[in-house]
Design an enzyme around this catalytic site. Structure first.
Site, PDB file in Angstrom:
ATOM      1  N   GLY A   1      -0.201   4.449  -0.330  1.00 50.36           N
ATOM      2  CA  GLY A   1      -1.076   5.617  -0.214  1.00 50.36           C
ATOM      3  C   GLY A   1      -0.504   6.620   0.773  1.00 50.36           C
ATOM      4  O   GLY A   1       0.716   6.773   0.892  1.00 50.36           O
ATOM      5  N   GLN A   2      -1.409   7.277   1.488  1.00 55.74           N
ATOM      6  CA  GLN A   2      -1.001   8.332   2.430  1.00 55.74           C
ATOM      7  C   GLN A   2      -0.105   7.770   3.544  1.00 55.74           C
ATOM      8  O   GLN A   2       0.944   8.337   3.845  1.00 55.74           O
ATOM      9  CB  GLN A   2      -2.242   8.956   3.083  1.00 55.74           C
ATOM     10  N   ILE A   3      -0.531   6.657   4.142  1.00 58.24           N
ATOM     11  CA  ILE A   3       0.286   6.088   5.229  1.00 58.24           C
ATOM     12  C   ILE A   3       1.537   5.431   4.642  1.00 58.24           C
ATOM     13  O   ILE A   3       2.638   5.598   5.174  1.00 58.24           O
ATOM     14  CB  ILE A   3      -0.516   5.067   6.071  1.00 58.24           C
ATOM     15  N   GLY A   4       1.386   4.713   3.527  1.00 57.14           N
ATOM     16  CA  GLY A   4       2.526   4.028   2.912  1.00 57.14           C
ATOM     17  C   GLY A   4       3.667   4.988   2.603  1.00 57.14           C
ATOM     18  O   GLY A   4       4.836   4.715   2.910  1.00 57.14           O
TER      19      GLY A   4
ATOM     20  N   GLY B   1       0.870  -1.178   0.000  1.00 56.25           N
ATOM     21  CA  GLY B   1       0.000   0.000   0.000  1.00 56.25           C
ATOM     22  C   GLY B   1       0.901   1.221   0.000  1.00 56.25           C
ATOM     23  O   GLY B   1       1.704   1.400   0.924  1.00 56.25           O
TER      24      GLY B   1
ATOM     25  N   ARG C   1     -13.455   3.947   3.675  1.00 61.43           N
ATOM     26  CA  ARG C   1     -14.920   3.980   3.552  1.00 61.43           C
ATOM     27  C   ARG C   1     -15.327   5.301   2.903  1.00 61.43           C
ATOM     28  O   ARG C   1     -14.916   6.366   3.354  1.00 61.43           O
ATOM     29  CB  ARG C   1     -15.524   3.852   4.952  1.00 61.43           C
TER      30      ARG C   1
ATOM     31  N   ARG D   1     -20.657  -0.508   6.067  1.00 59.95           N
ATOM     32  CA  ARG D   1     -19.525  -1.153   6.726  1.00 59.95           C
ATOM     33  C   ARG D   1     -19.263  -2.531   6.107  1.00 59.95           C
ATOM     34  O   ARG D   1     -18.132  -2.954   5.944  1.00 59.95           O
ATOM     35  CB  ARG D   1     -19.818  -1.276   8.233  1.00 59.95           C
TER      36      ARG D   1
ATOM     37  N   HIS E   1     -10.072  -1.248  17.994  1.00 56.46           N
ATOM     38  CA  HIS E   1      -9.853   0.101  17.490  1.00 56.46           C
ATOM     39  C   HIS E   1     -11.194   0.638  17.027  1.00 56.46           C
ATOM     40  O   HIS E   1     -11.680   0.289  15.977  1.00 56.46           O
ATOM     41  CB  HIS E   1      -8.857   0.040  16.326  1.00 56.46           C
TER      42      HIS E   1
HETATM   43  P1  A3D Z   1      -4.870   5.327   1.001  1.00 54.79           P
HETATM   44  O1  A3D Z   1      -4.118   6.610   0.856  1.00 54.79           O
HETATM   45  O2  A3D Z   1      -6.177   5.179   0.287  1.00 54.79           O
HETATM   46  O3  A3D Z   1      -3.889   4.136   0.558  1.00 54.79           O
HETATM   47  C1  A3D Z   1      -4.306   2.833   0.370  1.00 54.79           C
HETATM   48  C2  A3D Z   1      -3.524   2.269  -0.797  1.00 54.79           C
HETATM   49  O4  A3D Z   1      -3.846   0.880  -0.935  1.00 54.79           O
HETATM   50  C3  A3D Z   1      -3.826   2.935  -2.134  1.00 54.79           C
HETATM   51  O5  A3D Z   1      -2.645   3.460  -2.691  1.00 54.79           O
HETATM   52  C4  A3D Z   1      -4.396   1.793  -2.997  1.00 54.79           C
HETATM   53  O6  A3D Z   1      -3.999   1.875  -4.360  1.00 54.79           O
HETATM   54  C5  A3D Z   1      -3.769   0.587  -2.306  1.00 54.79           C
HETATM   55  N1  A3D Z   1      -4.458  -0.678  -2.590  1.00 54.79           N
HETATM   56  C6  A3D Z   1      -5.786  -0.905  -2.785  1.00 54.79           C
HETATM   57  N2  A3D Z   1      -5.990  -2.217  -3.037  1.00 54.79           N
HETATM   58  C7  A3D Z   1      -4.769  -2.815  -2.992  1.00 54.79           C
HETATM   59  C8  A3D Z   1      -4.321  -4.154  -3.166  1.00 54.79           C
HETATM   60  N3  A3D Z   1      -5.191  -5.133  -3.444  1.00 54.79           N
HETATM   61  N4  A3D Z   1      -3.006  -4.399  -3.052  1.00 54.79           N
HETATM   62  C9  A3D Z   1      -2.116  -3.409  -2.794  1.00 54.79           C
HETATM   63  N5  A3D Z   1      -2.476  -2.135  -2.622  1.00 54.79           N
HETATM   64  C10 A3D Z   1      -3.791  -1.840  -2.721  1.00 54.79           C
HETATM   65  O7  A3D Z   1      -5.172   5.023   2.541  1.00 54.79           O
HETATM   66  P2  A3D Z   1      -4.269   5.398   3.822  1.00 54.79           P
HETATM   67  O8  A3D Z   1      -2.850   5.133   3.507  1.00 54.79           O
HETATM   68  O9  A3D Z   1      -4.673   6.746   4.320  1.00 54.79           O
HETATM   69  O10 A3D Z   1      -4.833   4.325   4.856  1.00 54.79           O
HETATM   70  C11 A3D Z   1      -4.575   2.955   4.656  1.00 54.79           C
HETATM   71  C12 A3D Z   1      -5.443   2.106   5.565  1.00 54.79           C
HETATM   72  O11 A3D Z   1      -5.106   2.365   6.918  1.00 54.79           O
HETATM   73  C13 A3D Z   1      -6.949   2.364   5.462  1.00 54.79           C
HETATM   74  O12 A3D Z   1      -7.635   1.120   5.516  1.00 54.79           O
HETATM   75  C14 A3D Z   1      -7.259   3.174   6.701  1.00 54.79           C
HETATM   76  O13 A3D Z   1      -8.595   3.032   7.121  1.00 54.79           O
HETATM   77  C15 A3D Z   1      -6.292   2.538   7.679  1.00 54.79           C
HETATM   78  N6  A3D Z   1      -5.997   3.334   8.876  1.00 54.79           N
HETATM   79  C16 A3D Z   1      -5.904   2.646  10.048  1.00 54.79           C
HETATM   80  C17 A3D Z   1      -5.616   3.330  11.212  1.00 54.79           C
HETATM   81  C18 A3D Z   1      -5.540   2.572  12.502  1.00 54.79           C
HETATM   82  O14 A3D Z   1      -5.252   3.143  13.528  1.00 54.79           O
HETATM   83  C19 A3D Z   1      -5.796   1.153  12.517  1.00 54.79           C
HETATM   84  C20 A3D Z   1      -5.408   4.709  11.194  1.00 54.79           C
HETATM   85  C21 A3D Z   1      -5.483   5.372   9.979  1.00 54.79           C
HETATM   86  C22 A3D Z   1      -5.785   4.672   8.809  1.00 54.79           C
END
Ligand code: A3D
Length: 321
Positions: A12-15, A10, A83, A89, A176
């Site tokens: 994305g933003q966190i990655g 992943g 979401r 959900r 969580h």
């Molecule tokens: P985002 O920036 O949307 O990044 C997610 C990435 O996953 C995107 O770049 C997508 O292209 C990629 N992706 C989608 N499907 C696949 C796949 N099959 N294989 C590989 N990559 C794929 O999201 P984010 O980085 O902001 O957040 C990532 C996740 O963390 C989300 O599910 C959030 O809800 C979760 N999150 C959890 C917490 C906790 O405290 C647990 C806090 C904040 C976010």
């Protein structure tokens, strides 16, 4: 000694933030995987180009193929979809469950010895699914939530007391979500428990209650401000703290979603509990004493996690047992 290899599933933003922090902390070489073409490659190159300025040495590679994660020491999973308005959900669970099945298969094939940290929401169910899908040992698969929830709690308390965040410790148990269990009794400043700080006049019970409530809703507060997307700096920092404890065998005691085998009266479920993370992964689940009120709150949280995992089992019975 060769550098450690950190795979980020992943981008994305966190990655992206994870890759930058892993570089800054010189945790090792980074491979970013995403299904979106160009994103992991672009972010990796951008961060690599920052390395001469920031002064760190690491190889950063972006990829759309799982083979590049081969032999990773740590895998941090943020893949999935957030979401969106109008999405139920169950819809979210359905989509991210399929993502966990793909990611689990990729990890099983190319990085079966890794320490895996799941961040994808709904966290407690997704880490359960990821462990089942990957078949990795349960002590090598954990979920990140408690470190973030405790960090929020610590920040709010430090702000209230006007003391360094470094001197504030805080404990959060359970799933969580809004029914997580911030443990007031086990939180405080430099060893002085919160109830004592109330007695000492540092704050009032009402203010502590408000901080507990704000901690529970911390994720939503950021979502409401950002409007698109959710928190990513603090979640990334929290996952990096867990990865560091594993890679450097620090044996930190951190609240994580860990697989329980009878602890807290729970079996075959991931739940946020204090654990020790060292070179062997989750080396110990720490069982603390809970009073009746705390236990009741934890039971409510357990019920929510069980419901989510039950839904996963219905959608993907093959993950079941
Ligand atoms: P985002 O920036 O949307 O990044 C997610 C990435 O996953 C995107 O770049 C997508 O292209 C990629 N992706 C989608 N499907 C696949 C796949 N099959 N294989 C590989 N990559 C794929 O999201 P984010 O980085 O902001 O957040 C990532 C996740 O963390 C989300 O599910 C959030 O809800 C979760 N999150 C959890 C917490 C906790 O405290 C647990 C806090 C904040 C976010």
């Amino acid at each position: 000694m060769a550098r450690a290899k950190i795979a980020l599933i992943g981008a994305g933003q966190i990655g992206g933030t994870l890759a930058l922090l892993a570089g800054l902390k010189e945790l090792g070489d980074v491979v970013m995987f995403d299904v979106a073409e160009g994103i992991p490659q672009g972010k990796s190159l951008d961060i690599a180009e920052a390395s001469p300025v920031l002064g760190f040495d690491a190889t950063l590679v972006g990829t759309n193929g799982y083979e590049a994660i081969e032999g990773a020491d740590v895998v941090i999973v943020t893949a999935g979809v957030p979401r969106k308005p109008g999405m139920s959900r169950s819809d979210l669970l359905d989509i991210n469950l399929k993502v966990m099945q793909q990611v689990g298969a990729g990890i099983a094939k190319f990085a079966p010895d890794a320490f895996v940290i799941c961040v994808t929401n709904p966290l407690d169910a997704m880490v359960w699914a990821l462990q089942k899908a990957s078949g990795l040992p349960t002590h090598k698969v954990v979920g990140m939530a408690g470190v973030l929830d405790s960090a929020r709690f610590r920040y709010f308390l430090a702000d209230e007391f006007n003391v360094s965040v470094e001197d504030v410790t805080a404990f959060v148990l359970g799933g969580h979500g809004d029914d997580m269990v911030p443990l007031v009794r086990y939180s405080g400043v430099a060893g002085i428990p919160l109830p004592d700080l109330v007695k000492m006049g540092w704050t009032s019970q009402e203010k502590v209650d408000a901080i507990v409530d704000r901690t529970r809703k911390g994720g939503g507060e950021i979502v409401n401000l950002l409007k698109t997307g959710s928190a990513f700096y603090a979640p990334a920092a929290s996952a990096i703290e867990m990865a560091t404890s594993y890679l450097r065998d620090k044996k930190r005691l951190l609240p994580c979603a860990a697989y329980l085998t009878g602890q807290y009266g729970i079996d075959d479920l991931y739940l946020g509990v204090p654990v020790i993370i060292g070179a062997n992964g989750v080396e110990r689940v720490v069982e603390i004493e809970l009073d009746a009120h705390e236990r009741a709150m934890l039971d409510k949280s357990i019920a929510s996690v069980k419901e989510l995992v039950g839904e996963c089992q219905k959608i993907a019975p093959s993950l079941g047992a």
